[in-house]
Enzyme design. Structure first.
Site, PDB file in Angstrom:
ATOM      1  N   ARG A 233      48.157  -8.368 -23.683  1.00  0.00           N
ATOM      2  CA  ARG A 233      46.740  -8.665 -23.847  1.00  0.00           C
ATOM      3  C   ARG A 233      46.417  -9.866 -22.955  1.00  0.00           C
ATOM      4  O   ARG A 233      47.191 -10.835 -22.890  1.00  0.00           O
ATOM      5  CB  ARG A 233      46.393  -9.017 -25.298  1.00  0.00           C
ATOM      6  CG  ARG A 233      46.340  -7.820 -26.238  1.00  0.00           C
ATOM      7  CD  ARG A 233      45.145  -6.894 -25.971  1.00  0.00           C
ATOM      8  NE  ARG A 233      45.090  -5.766 -26.887  1.00  0.00           N
ATOM      9  CZ  ARG A 233      45.699  -4.587 -26.692  1.00  0.00           C
ATOM     10  NH1 ARG A 233      46.412  -4.393 -25.604  1.00  0.00           N
ATOM     11  NH2 ARG A 233      45.566  -3.617 -27.582  1.00  0.00           N
ATOM     12  N   GLU A 262      38.400  -9.072 -19.749  1.00  0.00           N
ATOM     13  CA  GLU A 262      38.317  -7.696 -19.220  1.00  0.00           C
ATOM     14  C   GLU A 262      37.229  -6.850 -19.881  1.00  0.00           C
ATOM     15  O   GLU A 262      36.736  -5.899 -19.265  1.00  0.00           O
ATOM     16  CB  GLU A 262      39.662  -6.982 -19.357  1.00  0.00           C
ATOM     17  CG  GLU A 262      40.058  -6.664 -20.808  1.00  0.00           C
ATOM     18  CD  GLU A 262      41.410  -5.946 -20.908  1.00  0.00           C
ATOM     19  OE1 GLU A 262      42.385  -6.420 -20.303  1.00  0.00           O
ATOM     20  OE2 GLU A 262      41.473  -4.923 -21.613  1.00  0.00           O
ATOM     21  N   HIS A 294      44.118  -2.228 -17.318  1.00  0.00           N
ATOM     22  CA  HIS A 294      44.586  -1.828 -18.653  1.00  0.00           C
ATOM     23  C   HIS A 294      44.984  -0.343 -18.682  1.00  0.00           C
ATOM     24  O   HIS A 294      44.493   0.425 -19.508  1.00  0.00           O
ATOM     25  CB  HIS A 294      43.502  -2.114 -19.699  1.00  0.00           C
ATOM     26  CG  HIS A 294      44.069  -2.401 -21.058  1.00  0.00           C
ATOM     27  ND1 HIS A 294      43.639  -3.423 -21.847  1.00  0.00           N
ATOM     28  CD2 HIS A 294      45.046  -1.789 -21.769  1.00  0.00           C
ATOM     29  CE1 HIS A 294      44.313  -3.426 -22.980  1.00  0.00           C
ATOM     30  NE2 HIS A 294      45.189  -2.441 -22.950  1.00  0.00           N
TER      31      HIS A 294
HETATM   32  N1  LIG Z   1      48.471  -2.563 -21.639  1.00  0.00           N
HETATM   33  C1  LIG Z   1      48.500  -1.574 -22.506  1.00  0.00           C
HETATM   34  O1  LIG Z   1      48.083  -0.454 -22.178  1.00  0.00           O
HETATM   35  C2  LIG Z   1      49.077  -1.775 -23.901  1.00  0.00           C
HETATM   36  C3  LIG Z   1      49.355  -0.643 -24.661  1.00  0.00           C
HETATM   37  C4  LIG Z   1      49.947  -0.793 -25.929  1.00  0.00           C
HETATM   38  C5  LIG Z   1      50.213  -2.047 -26.434  1.00  0.00           C
HETATM   39  N2  LIG Z   1      49.901  -3.136 -25.681  1.00  0.00           N
HETATM   40  C6  LIG Z   1      50.180  -4.470 -26.216  1.00  0.00           C
HETATM   41  O2  LIG Z   1      51.589  -4.609 -26.435  1.00  0.00           O
HETATM   42  C7  LIG Z   1      51.785  -5.359 -27.623  1.00  0.00           C
HETATM   43  C8  LIG Z   1      53.169  -5.111 -28.159  1.00  0.00           C
HETATM   44  O3  LIG Z   1      53.257  -3.761 -28.606  1.00  0.00           O
HETATM   45  P1  LIG Z   1      54.547  -3.243 -29.420  1.00  0.00           P
HETATM   46  O4  LIG Z   1      54.283  -1.811 -29.710  1.00  0.00           O
HETATM   47  O5  LIG Z   1      55.797  -3.642 -28.727  1.00  0.00           O
HETATM   48  O6  LIG Z   1      54.400  -4.097 -30.769  1.00  0.00           O
HETATM   49  P2  LIG Z   1      55.555  -4.488 -31.794  1.00  0.00           P
HETATM   50  O7  LIG Z   1      54.840  -4.840 -33.046  1.00  0.00           O
HETATM   51  O8  LIG Z   1      56.609  -3.434 -31.845  1.00  0.00           O
HETATM   52  O9  LIG Z   1      56.201  -5.799 -31.150  1.00  0.00           O
HETATM   53  C9  LIG Z   1      55.546  -7.038 -31.116  1.00  0.00           C
HETATM   54  C10 LIG Z   1      56.602  -8.121 -31.202  1.00  0.00           C
HETATM   55  O10 LIG Z   1      55.940  -9.382 -31.138  1.00  0.00           O
HETATM   56  C11 LIG Z   1      56.527 -10.241 -32.104  1.00  0.00           C
HETATM   57  N3  LIG Z   1      55.590 -11.269 -32.534  1.00  0.00           N
HETATM   58  C12 LIG Z   1      54.504 -11.117 -33.318  1.00  0.00           C
HETATM   59  N4  LIG Z   1      53.888 -12.300 -33.494  1.00  0.00           N
HETATM   60  C13 LIG Z   1      54.612 -13.217 -32.800  1.00  0.00           C
HETATM   61  C14 LIG Z   1      54.470 -14.618 -32.612  1.00  0.00           C
HETATM   62  N5  LIG Z   1      53.470 -15.298 -33.176  1.00  0.00           N
HETATM   63  N6  LIG Z   1      55.371 -15.238 -31.837  1.00  0.00           N
HETATM   64  C15 LIG Z   1      56.397 -14.537 -31.278  1.00  0.00           C
HETATM   65  N7  LIG Z   1      56.586 -13.215 -31.431  1.00  0.00           N
HETATM   66  C16 LIG Z   1      55.696 -12.558 -32.191  1.00  0.00           C
HETATM   67  C17 LIG Z   1      56.936  -9.339 -33.266  1.00  0.00           C
HETATM   68  O11 LIG Z   1      57.953  -9.937 -34.074  1.00  0.00           O
HETATM   69  C18 LIG Z   1      57.396  -8.089 -32.525  1.00  0.00           C
HETATM   70  O12 LIG Z   1      58.777  -8.125 -32.249  1.00  0.00           O
HETATM   71  C19 LIG Z   1      50.619  -4.895 -28.525  1.00  0.00           C
HETATM   72  O13 LIG Z   1      50.318  -5.862 -29.523  1.00  0.00           O
HETATM   73  C20 LIG Z   1      49.492  -4.718 -27.557  1.00  0.00           C
HETATM   74  O14 LIG Z   1      48.747  -5.914 -27.487  1.00  0.00           O
HETATM   75  C21 LIG Z   1      49.356  -3.031 -24.438  1.00  0.00           C
END
Ligand SMILES: NC(=O)c1ccc[n+]([C@@H]2O[C@H](COP(=O)([O-])OP(=O)(O)OC[C@H]3O[C@@H](n4cnc5c(N)ncnc54)[C@H](O)[C@@H]3O)[C@@H](O)[C@H]2O)c1
Length: 331
Positions: A233, A262, A294
């Protein structure tokens, strides 16, 4: 019942229509949900929104006044939705908690390698019949260090690919992922990860505690020749501070699939309009920066899974069932 789906891309429309067929009628709109467009939803019990929709209190109030009782968000991230207001209004909210993490992890790698090996510049040159190599030198990833901030589903998929390259793995997260430890990842404090990594990739969700995770101090802690990739993000990076470091000639490459301002830009054609965002305008001028709008999730596989899960979320809502995708349950 007709579902009104906002922010539908042309490629996505047939997938949505196919998935909803035999269940509910669906009307797809290419406009994004915001205060101007929310009145269109009047009379629709269920609306579906996309990643850059504005689902703040104002929009939710308009939707509720028009009779909307459920929002089916077609993304994993939900930082754009005011859940407290939704709950107060008695509105069910569901998202898609799982879809192909490979879509995003593979795209993050595409950005990393594109900036590392200067692929975009090389392609522009060859189209112009300029076949010089000067300025195109990259680095092997083998033997170098990848720092993964956020080692959940996408971070883990990224780390597996990094292992394939033969990289050393550093991780930072509030919770260690045993699958990453098994890959050989070492969990270290954030500052150490930033200082030691050749490639830094962001995969934590955007929340108040992670906003500007990469701020001026974090950027200073990074190596001058580091590669930084953000496919999570935009708000995770202080973009103005990043521009300052890039102006000073730092970093081998920066690949950004997301940008903190964005909304209102990405997914839209703004090519004939005056650019109002000076930060973005400056960002895209750096030869070592690559910005995409994105699109990391945008594979047939991931979009198919998102659409199927969205249909299931609506079916569950109608049946009064609560799944792991529900952020605000039916009251
Ligand atoms: N660009 C894109 O098209 C796109 C698509 C999907 C997801 N995303 C982004 O990717 C992110 C991650 O997705 P995911 O499926 O791997 O999620 P996930 O929930 O599997 O993993 C997120 C990780 O972040 C960690 N985390 C949460 N809060 C934290 C904090 N305060 N400090 C440190 N670590 C922390 C969690 O423990 C977890 O391991 C989503 O939240 C989304 O914003 C982007």
């Amino acid at each position: 019942m007709e579902i009104l789906a906002f922010g539908v891309q042309a490629d996505e429309k047939p997938l949505i229509e196919q998935a909803f067929r035999d269940r509910y009628a669906v009307r797809c709109l290419d406009v994004f949900l915001n205060e101007d467009t929310a009145p269109i939803a009047a009379g629709h019990e269920v609306v579906s929104s996309s990643v850059n929709a504005d689902l703040g209190a104002g929009v939710l109030e308009i939707l509720a006044a028009g009779g909307t009782r459920m929002v089916a968000q077609r993304s994993t991230g939900f930082n754009n939705i005011d859940l407290t207001t939704a709950e107060r209004l008695g509105m069910t909210v569901a998202r898609v908690s799982y879809y192909s993490p490979y879509s995003v992890a593979e795209f993050a790698w595409a950005l990393a390698m594109a900036v590392n090996r200067r692929i975009v510049r090389a392609s522009t040159r060859t189209r112009d019949f300029d076949f010089r190599l000067q300025g195109l030198m990259g680095r092997d990833m083998h033997g170098r260090t990848a720092g993964v901030l956020g080692t959940g589903k996408i971070g883990e998929a990224f780390a597996r690919i990094a292992r394939g390259f033969g990289m050393r793995l550093l991780g930072w997260d509030i919770a260690e992922n045993p699958a990453c430890t098994e890959l050989g990842m070492r969990y270290v404090p954030k500052d150490r990860l930033l200082a030691e990594s050749d490639l830094i990739t962001l995969h934590v969700p955007l929340m108040p505690e992670t906003r500007h995770l990469i701020d001026a101090g974090a950027l200073k802690a990074m190596r001058d020749d580091a590669i930084l990739v953000n496919s999570s993000r935009g708000g995770l990076i202080d973009t103005a501070a990043l521009v300052g470091e890039l102006r000073a000639g730092r970093f081998t490459g920066v690949g950004l699939d997301v940008y903190e301002a964005e909304a209102g830009l990405f997914f839209l054609d703004k090519s004939l309009e005056a650019v109002e965002d000076d930060t973005l305008a400056r960002l895209v001028t750096f030869p070592n920066v690559l910005v995409t709008s994105h699109q990391a999730y945008y594979t047939e596989d991931a979009v198919g899974q998102i659409v199927d899960a969205t249909v299931q979320n609506v079916v569950d809502y109608r049946a009064g069932r609560c799944s792991e995708n529900v952020l605000v349950p039916r009251s």
